[in-house]
Design an enzyme around this catalytic site. Structure first.
Site, PDB file in Angstrom:
ATOM      1  N   ASP A 190       0.860  -1.178   0.000  1.00 45.60           N
ATOM      2  CA  ASP A 190       0.000   0.000   0.000  1.00 45.60           C
ATOM      3  C   ASP A 190       0.905   1.240   0.000  1.00 45.60           C
ATOM      4  O   ASP A 190       2.119   1.148   0.264  1.00 45.60           O
ATOM      5  CB  ASP A 190      -0.890  -0.041   1.243  1.00 45.60           C
ATOM      6  CG  ASP A 190      -1.875   1.110   1.299  1.00 45.60           C
ATOM      7  OD1 ASP A 190      -2.280   1.592   0.227  1.00 45.60           O
ATOM      8  OD2 ASP A 190      -2.215   1.536   2.414  1.00 45.60           O
ATOM      9  N   PHE A 191       0.334   2.410  -0.269  1.00 46.17           N
ATOM     10  CA  PHE A 191       1.138   3.636  -0.289  1.00 46.17           C
ATOM     11  C   PHE A 191       0.940   4.452   0.993  1.00 46.17           C
ATOM     12  O   PHE A 191       1.799   4.469   1.867  1.00 46.17           O
ATOM     13  CB  PHE A 191       0.799   4.483  -1.518  1.00 46.17           C
ATOM     14  CG  PHE A 191       1.604   5.759  -1.599  1.00 46.17           C
ATOM     15  CD1 PHE A 191       2.935   5.734  -1.976  1.00 46.17           C
ATOM     16  CD2 PHE A 191       1.040   6.982  -1.268  1.00 46.17           C
ATOM     17  CE1 PHE A 191       3.693   6.905  -2.035  1.00 46.17           C
ATOM     18  CE2 PHE A 191       1.774   8.158  -1.323  1.00 46.17           C
ATOM     19  CZ  PHE A 191       3.109   8.118  -1.705  1.00 46.17           C
ATOM     20  N   ASP A 192      -0.215   5.129   1.130  1.00 47.47           N
ATOM     21  CA  ASP A 192      -0.457   5.982   2.305  1.00 47.47           C
ATOM     22  C   ASP A 192      -0.497   5.146   3.581  1.00 47.47           C
ATOM     23  O   ASP A 192      -1.245   4.173   3.683  1.00 47.47           O
ATOM     24  CB  ASP A 192      -1.787   6.731   2.134  1.00 47.47           C
ATOM     25  CG  ASP A 192      -1.736   7.733   0.995  1.00 47.47           C
ATOM     26  OD1 ASP A 192      -1.196   8.826   1.202  1.00 47.47           O
ATOM     27  OD2 ASP A 192      -2.228   7.404  -0.097  1.00 47.47           O
ATOM     28  N   ASP A 203      -1.995  -0.732   5.564  1.00 45.43           N
ATOM     29  CA  ASP A 203      -2.427  -0.212   6.866  1.00 45.43           C
ATOM     30  C   ASP A 203      -3.923   0.034   6.969  1.00 45.43           C
ATOM     31  O   ASP A 203      -4.445   0.205   8.070  1.00 45.43           O
ATOM     32  CB  ASP A 203      -1.721   1.122   7.150  1.00 45.43           C
ATOM     33  CG  ASP A 203      -2.319   2.261   6.332  1.00 45.43           C
ATOM     34  OD1 ASP A 203      -2.377   2.129   5.086  1.00 45.43           O
ATOM     35  OD2 ASP A 203      -2.746   3.261   6.934  1.00 45.43           O
TER      36      ASP A 203
END
Length: 523
Positions: A286-288, A469
């Site tokens: 995932d990124f954020d 997350d």
């Protein structure tokens, strides 16, 4: 015959339970029936004096179950009046309790009910409260639905409001134009608000219309609670299981974690290394919140300082994909690594090396609805301080991280209104964000499976690893259950299907560096 034996609820099969209120959690059905009788008998008495006809009074058992139980208030009023051959105009929700309209009579009943509730109080089924507490301790999400507009007042009166993550009541049904049972709208709305698929949720109801609604919506399990000696009817209307007491439902101790107690991926790296040895890897990130710290505004997000280097090194050793809710081009620009695969808009838009290009067809079909919803939301939220409408190609994100707590319900109401006016969309959830997406069975888990197949990595020799997350990453964790490694980045405890945890993007980078060293040594 319906099942009446002990039933075990396991997190391996289900993520949430959705309970009806009256007759399942609380003993308020008698107060409702009493208020209906007082209202209808008073109205019929005045009607009798008015036109000289003889009308049968309200039967507190038969009429309540036939016309009122589980239905929105106004539908119940209309059903009862039709049974007495009385036609009244519908009116509207703001009608005074004295108005001779369907809505007016409903408001009159509600006024009487609140008086009874205040004077006599509500009671709970103790085994129901005990079950909800046990479910929450085991990591299940819980919701309550009710056709009553007094749902919150009832729950507060018995000290049970905090036992439910979500409530969908008569106020919500009216505002969002949800159809009453046996239509499945209220249960589907609750599942959506819990961020769970119906197949992963359980419905618990005591009304025939309620179990029929749960069955119509395709919930994974429908439990009928037999409070009126109608076990066979509950089964016939769609209940998979019928119990006379919720004490018959048992919660499995199956190891699904609430998040705080799962092992650290760093502390257990030696164990993970044993699984990695002699396997090909495919790493999904995932990124954020995973590669980049969470920030107040989405345009401020940037990679954690060490992330670019470690992801570059990892991409030279195995396939790496970044799977994000952000637009494809947005997340590609922020990561800036050409050797990485990208799945934007929760996987609706995929691109990467080797001409790996995929736009989900349903996403393309939903573009006009997304355009219209975006315009509606920008107009409706322009005066809400802190509200941010972010358009992505295949979704519209509505951020409320900077919105005052008082205005958050206003933001959600605007989202629900836009959703109700534009077909083909669904509401998703993330960290301080609502998101309108194409209404189709596609999520990060489906995107991961698509990439594994497209890259010929859907083989026993390949070990997929997913790190994320957000609640949207839970779909990927479930998709890899039994064949991959799932690692959640936790900033606070929450139920998760992940096997391991990391604390923040800094630890994510440390874990990836350890993985790089392991792979380089193996080479």
């Amino acid at each position: 015959m319906p099942t009446t034996t002990e039933t075990v609820l396991s997190r391996t099969r289900f993520d949430a339970l959705i309970f009806d209120l009256d007759g399942v959690i609380t003993r308020t059905a008698k107060l409702h029936a009493k208020a209906w009788k007082r209202m209808f008998d008073g109205y019929l008495d005045s009607k009798r004096r008015q036109d000289g006809k003889d009308y049968a009074t309200f039967d507190i058992d038969a009429d309540y179950r036939r016309h009122m139980d589980g239905k929105p208030r106004d539908e119940g009023v209309q059903s009862f009046l039709e049974a007495r051959a009385i036609a009244l105009p519908r009116g509207d929700a703001q009608d005074a309790p004295t108005a001779e309209t369907i809505c007016g009579l409903g408001n009159r009943k509600n006024e009487l009910f609140r008086g009874f509730l205040e004077r006599e109080g509500a009671q709970v089924y103790e085994h129901a409260i005990a079950l909800v507490k046990e479910l929450r301790a085991a990591g299940f999400k819980t919701a309550v639905v009710s056709s009553s507009e007094s749902c919150v007042a009832i729950l507060k009166s018995v000290g049970a409001l905090d036992l439910f993550d979500v409530k969908v009541d008569g106020v919500d049904a009216q505002t969002r134009r949800l159809k009453g049972k046996p239509a499945p709208d209220v249960f589907l709305a609750a599942a959506e608000a819990l961020h769970v698929k119906p197949q992963r949720a359980v419905v618990v109801d005591e009304a025939l219309a309620g179990v029929a609604a749960g069955r119509a919506a395709g919930f994974g399990l429908v439990i009928g609670v037999d409070r009126a000696n109608q076990a066979d009817l509950l089964s016939a209307h769609g209940a998979d299981v019928v119990v006379t007491d919720l004490a018959a439902l048992q919660v499995a101790d199956d190891g699904i974690s609430t998040g705080a107690d799962i092992p650290s991926a760093m502390e257990q790296f030696n164990t993970i290394a044993e699984r990695v040895r002699n396997r090909e890897l495919a790493v999904f990130l995932d990124f954020d919140g995973t590669l980049a710290p969470i920030v107040e505004r989405p345009e401020q997000a940037a990679l954690y300082p060490a992330a670019h280097d470690v992801v570059c090194r990892l991409a030279r050793l195995c396939p790496v994909a970044v799977v994000s809710g952000r637009d494809l081009q947005d997340v590609r620009d922020r990561v800036g690594i050409s050797a990485v695969y990208y799945a934007g808009s929760h996987g609706f838009d995929i691109d990467g090396p080797q001409n790996t290009r995929h736009e989900h067809g349903k996403g393309v079909e939903a573009l006009p609805a997304l355009d219209a919803a975006e315009h509606k939301l920008r107009t409706g939220l322009k005066n809400i301080v802190g509200a941010l409408v972010e358009r992505k190609r295949f979704s519209v994100a509505i951020h409320y991280r900077l919105v005052s707590e008082h205005d958050v319900p206003v933001v959600e109401q605007a989202v629900d209104t836009a959703l109700s006016q534009h077909s083909g969309l669904r509401k998703g959830y993330g960290k301080k964000v609502f998101e309108l997406q194409p209404d189709t069975e596609w999520d990060k888990g489906a995107a991961v499976n698509w990439l594994l197949q497209a890259l010929a990595l859907d083989r026993a020799e390949v070990l997929p690893i997913y790190i994320g997350d957000d609640v949207t990453d839970e779909d990927a964790f479930r998709a890899l259950a039994g064949r991959g490694l799932s690692i959640v980045v936790l900033d606070h405890p929450r139920p998760t299907a992940a096997q391991y945890r990391l604390n923040d993007p800094e630890q994510v980078c440390a874990f990836l560096y350890a993985l790089v060293r392991l792979l380089e040594h193996a080479r």
